[in-house]
Scaffold this motif. Structure first.
Motif, short mmCIF file in Angstrom:
data_model
loop_
_atom_site.label_atom_id
_atom_site.label_comp_id
_atom_site.label_asym_id
_atom_site.label_seq_id
_atom_site.Cartn_x
_atom_site.Cartn_y
_atom_site.Cartn_z
N THR A 35 0.57 -1.11 0.04
CA THR A 35 0.50 0.26 0.07
C THR A 35 0.85 1.03 -0.16
O THR A 35 2.03 1.07 0.42
CB THR A 35 -0.85 -0.15 1.08
N GLY A 36 0.15 2.34 -0.46
CA GLY A 36 1.34 3.73 -0.88
C GLY A 36 0.91 4.69 -1.74
O GLY A 36 -0.26 4.16 -2.54
N VAL A 37 1.54 5.67 -1.26
CA VAL A 37 0.96 7.29 -2.80
C VAL A 37 1.32 7.13 -4.32
O VAL A 37 2.58 6.78 -3.85
CB VAL A 37 1.40 7.89 -1.85
N ALA A 38 0.50 6.66 -5.25
CA ALA A 38 1.49 6.14 -6.35
C ALA A 38 2.07 7.40 -6.98
O ALA A 38 1.59 9.08 -6.41
CB ALA A 38 0.75 6.80 -7.59
N ARG A 39 3.42 8.27 -6.91
CA ARG A 39 3.91 9.60 -7.34
C ARG A 39 4.82 9.40 -9.12
O ARG A 39 4.64 10.24 -9.53
CB ARG A 39 5.47 8.90 -6.41
N THR A 40 5.48 8.41 -9.31
CA THR A 40 6.05 8.14 -10.91
C THR A 40 5.52 7.63 -11.35
O THR A 40 6.15 6.01 -10.00
CB THR A 40 7.55 9.19 -10.93
N THR A 41 5.90 6.99 -12.56
CA THR A 41 7.03 5.41 -13.31
C THR A 41 8.15 5.77 -13.64
O THR A 41 8.55 6.85 -14.40
CB THR A 41 6.13 5.36 -14.71
N GLU A 42 9.04 4.47 -13.77
CA GLU A 42 9.98 5.04 -13.99
C GLU A 42 10.42 3.68 -15.04
O GLU A 42 9.55 1.85 -15.07
CB GLU A 42 10.55 4.93 -13.21
N THR A 43 11.21 3.96 -16.41
CA THR A 43 11.39 2.51 -17.04
C THR A 43 13.17 2.71 -17.12
O THR A 43 13.71 3.78 -17.41
CB THR A 43 11.46 2.74 -18.72
N GLN A 44 13.33 1.65 -17.26
CA GLN A 44 14.74 0.93 -16.80
C GLN A 44 14.84 -0.23 -18.14
O GLN A 44 14.73 -1.08 -18.63
CB GLN A 44 15.09 1.23 -15.94
N LYS A 45 16.00 0.72 -18.76
CA LYS A 45 16.49 -0.22 -20.15
C LYS A 45 16.84 -1.30 -19.60
O LYS A 45 17.53 -1.51 -19.30
CB LYS A 45 17.75 0.13 -20.84
N GLY A 46 15.46 -2.47 -20.71
CA GLY A 46 17.01 -3.98 -20.21
C GLY A 46 16.55 -4.16 -19.19
O GLY A 46 15.99 -5.52 -18.65
N ARG A 47 15.81 -4.05 -17.49
CA ARG A 47 14.94 -4.14 -16.51
C ARG A 47 13.05 -3.66 -16.15
O ARG A 47 12.91 -4.53 -15.28
CB ARG A 47 15.23 -3.31 -15.71
N GLY A 48 12.95 -2.66 -17.50
CA GLY A 48 11.06 -3.13 -17.20
C GLY A 48 10.99 -1.39 -16.58
O GLY A 48 11.67 -0.94 -16.32
N GLU A 49 9.83 -1.97 -15.72
CA GLU A 49 8.99 -0.92 -15.78
C GLU A 49 8.30 -0.25 -14.41
O GLU A 49 8.00 -1.62 -13.44
CB GLU A 49 7.03 -0.08 -16.71
N PHE A 50 8.62 0.88 -13.55
CA PHE A 50 8.70 0.33 -12.48
C PHE A 50 7.21 1.24 -11.90
O PHE A 50 7.59 2.18 -12.35
CB PHE A 50 9.50 0.93 -11.62
N LEU A 51 6.36 0.76 -11.26
CA LEU A 51 6.03 2.31 -10.07
C LEU A 51 7.37 2.99 -8.96
O LEU A 51 6.60 1.76 -8.39
CB LEU A 51 4.65 1.33 -9.72
N CYS A 52 6.38 3.87 -8.83
CA CYS A 52 7.40 4.40 -7.00
C CYS A 52 6.51 5.14 -6.89
O CYS A 52 6.14 5.40 -7.19
CB CYS A 52 7.97 5.64 -8.16
N LEU A 53 6.19 4.76 -4.97
CA LEU A 53 5.46 5.07 -4.57
C LEU A 53 6.00 6.02 -3.40
O LEU A 53 7.09 6.10 -3.91
CB LEU A 53 4.97 3.89 -3.55
N GLU A 54 5.26 6.44 -2.51
CA GLU A 54 6.41 7.49 -1.62
C GLU A 54 6.90 7.44 -1.06
O GLU A 54 7.87 8.31 -1.34
CB GLU A 54 4.98 7.71 -1.02
N ASN A 55 7.50 5.80 -0.65
CA ASN A 55 8.78 5.56 -0.16
C ASN A 55 9.57 5.70 -1.33
O ASN A 55 9.26 4.95 -2.39
CB ASN A 55 8.81 5.42 0.76
#
Length: 88
Positions: A35-55
């Motif tokens: 559980t957390g507050v959605a802040r941003t997304t991030e894409t890392q070449k060769g590693r995938g897509e990430f959802l970044c939460l408040e922490n």
């Protein structure tokens, strides 16, 4: 072969959650819940897509998310199942 990515429509919901700072409950394919507050997304070449939460340490690989439930009331979504582009 390219690494699978989440469906575009799901990505739109995630971006909306980040834009408005929705509190989310993520159900992972492992069965874990985060559980957390959605802040941003991030894409890392060769590693995938990430959802970044408040922490900043709480980055979740999007392909590990099976369901997203919005804990913040909003007009866009309540609960969504995450489907990759390679799954259909």
């Amino acid at each position: 072969m390219n690494k699978p990515i989440i469906a575009c429509a799901i990505h739109d919901y995630i971006e909306t959650a980040c834009l408005y700072g929705y509190r989310l409950e993520l159900a992972l394919v492992s069965g874990e819940r985060i559980t957390g507050v959605a802040r941003t997304t991030e894409t890392q070449k060769g590693r995938g897509e990430f959802l970044c939460l408040e922490n900043p340490a709480n980055r979740v690989e999007m392909m590990q998310i099976s369901h997203i439930r919005a804990l913040t009331a909003n007009p866009y979504f309540t609960e969504i199942a995450v489907v990759s582009e390679s799954q259909g």
